[in-house]
Design an enzyme around this catalytic site. Structure first.
Site, short mmCIF file in Angstrom:
data_model
loop_
_atom_site.label_atom_id
_atom_site.label_comp_id
_atom_site.label_asym_id
_atom_site.label_seq_id
_atom_site.Cartn_x
_atom_site.Cartn_y
_atom_site.Cartn_z
N ASP A 67 0.83 -1.20 0.00
CA ASP A 67 0.00 0.00 0.00
C ASP A 67 0.87 1.25 0.00
O ASP A 67 2.09 1.17 0.03
CB ASP A 67 -0.94 0.00 1.22
CG ASP A 67 -0.19 -0.20 2.55
OD1 ASP A 67 1.05 -0.09 2.57
OD2 ASP A 67 -0.86 -0.51 3.55
N ASN A 136 -7.53 -0.48 14.20
CA ASN A 136 -8.94 -0.59 13.84
C ASN A 136 -9.23 -1.87 13.04
O ASN A 136 -10.32 -2.02 12.49
CB ASN A 136 -9.38 0.63 13.03
CG ASN A 136 -8.54 0.85 11.78
OD1 ASN A 136 -7.67 0.03 11.45
ND2 ASN A 136 -8.77 1.95 11.08
N HIS A 138 -7.61 -2.82 10.30
CA HIS A 138 -7.33 -2.75 8.87
C HIS A 138 -6.13 -3.64 8.50
O HIS A 138 -5.25 -3.91 9.32
CB HIS A 138 -7.14 -1.31 8.38
CG HIS A 138 -5.82 -0.67 8.69
ND1 HIS A 138 -5.63 0.69 8.61
CD2 HIS A 138 -4.60 -1.16 9.06
CE1 HIS A 138 -4.38 0.99 8.91
NE2 HIS A 138 -3.74 -0.13 9.19
N GLU A 143 -9.69 -0.28 5.01
CA GLU A 143 -10.23 0.30 6.22
C GLU A 143 -11.55 -0.36 6.62
O GLU A 143 -12.17 -1.07 5.82
CB GLU A 143 -10.42 1.80 6.03
CG GLU A 143 -9.14 2.56 5.66
CD GLU A 143 -8.16 2.63 6.83
OE1 GLU A 143 -8.02 3.71 7.40
OE2 GLU A 143 -7.53 1.61 7.16
#
Length: 244
Positions: A67, A136, A138, A143
């Site tokens: 990414d 979170n 991810h 996301e």
């Protein structure tokens, strides 16, 4: 999904590197995806050491970046390209020639996603895809709320990612969007590997591996993957229920 728990970060990192070494031994021209961030550093250090010592051969392999922050490249100190360059590529005695990373400054980011998808497809898919996990849940920059069936795509960053992401920069940096391989890539990889260390990851590890399978917790996809290996140190695994 197979979960392995190690006493230390170093032991976990070595085990992850050994998975890569095993893959390379079986297929020298493997297509390998590495993440950036804190979690993979120990693993990459082992891979660099073994490659420089002649114990593993990276020369035929294809390396894919997971990414990138949109608008950044290897000149930005907090970028994924910067991390891979300084932690991995530049430390090898032999220059790698088969490296494919996102161009997060491309004018057409959707076309850039398609370029990555097409390249991976042209090589027969990823042989091994290694990811860390965000606070979170991810994976990469997939996301919360990201569908499980996406390949590479643009991603609007979750507020948690924006906040935590600041640690990679020397000053406050505007982070709004990312570009990332998708969870479909993870599902289709020959081997999917999640690595995580530290007590701060314990809550999200428990939620991801033993909670509901939902796009709201992207890492929960691992529960559905027979090709997945989860490597944790004991701190990251500390909230898993007995028998995990």
């Amino acid at each position: 999904m197979k979960i392995s728990i190690y006493d230390t970060n170093d032991e976990m990192s070595k085990a992850a590197a050994e998975l890569v070494a095993k893959q390379l031994a079986e297929k020298p021209a493997s297509v390998i995806c590495f993440p950036s961030g804190d979690s993979p550093t120990g693993m990459l250090n082992y891979i660099v050491q073994w490659a420089n010592d002649g114990k593993i051969d990276l020369s035929q392999s294809f390396f894919i970046g997971l990414d990138e922050w949109v608008g950044m490249d290897e000149n930005d100190q907090g970028s994924c390209k910067y991390y891979l360059k300084h932690t991995f590529f530049d430390k090898l005695n032999t220059k790698l020639i088969n490296i494919t990373l996102f161009d997060a400054k491309a004018e057409d980011l959707d076309a850039e996603c398609e370029r990555m998808n097409n390249f991976i497809s042209s090589k027969g898919g990823l042989d091994i895809m290694i990811v860390g996990i965000g606070m979170n849940g991810h994976l990469g920059l997939n996301e919360p709320g990201t569908p499980f069936d996406l390949y590479a795509h643009r991603s609007e960053l979750d507020p948690v990612t924006v906040q935590v992401g600041q640690k990679y920069f020397t000053k406050e940096t505007a982070l709004t969007e990312g570009i990332t391989l998708g969870l479909k890539h993870l599902a289709e990889a020959g081997i999917a590997v999640l690595i995580a260390t530290g007590a701060k990851k314990a809550d999200i590890i428990h939620e991801s591996l033993q909670g509901l399978v939902t796009p709201e917790v992207p890492a929960s996809i691992l529960q559905t993957l027979s090709n997945a290996f989860v490597l944790l140190d004991k701190d990251a695994a500390s909230e898993l229920e007995h028998g995990a």
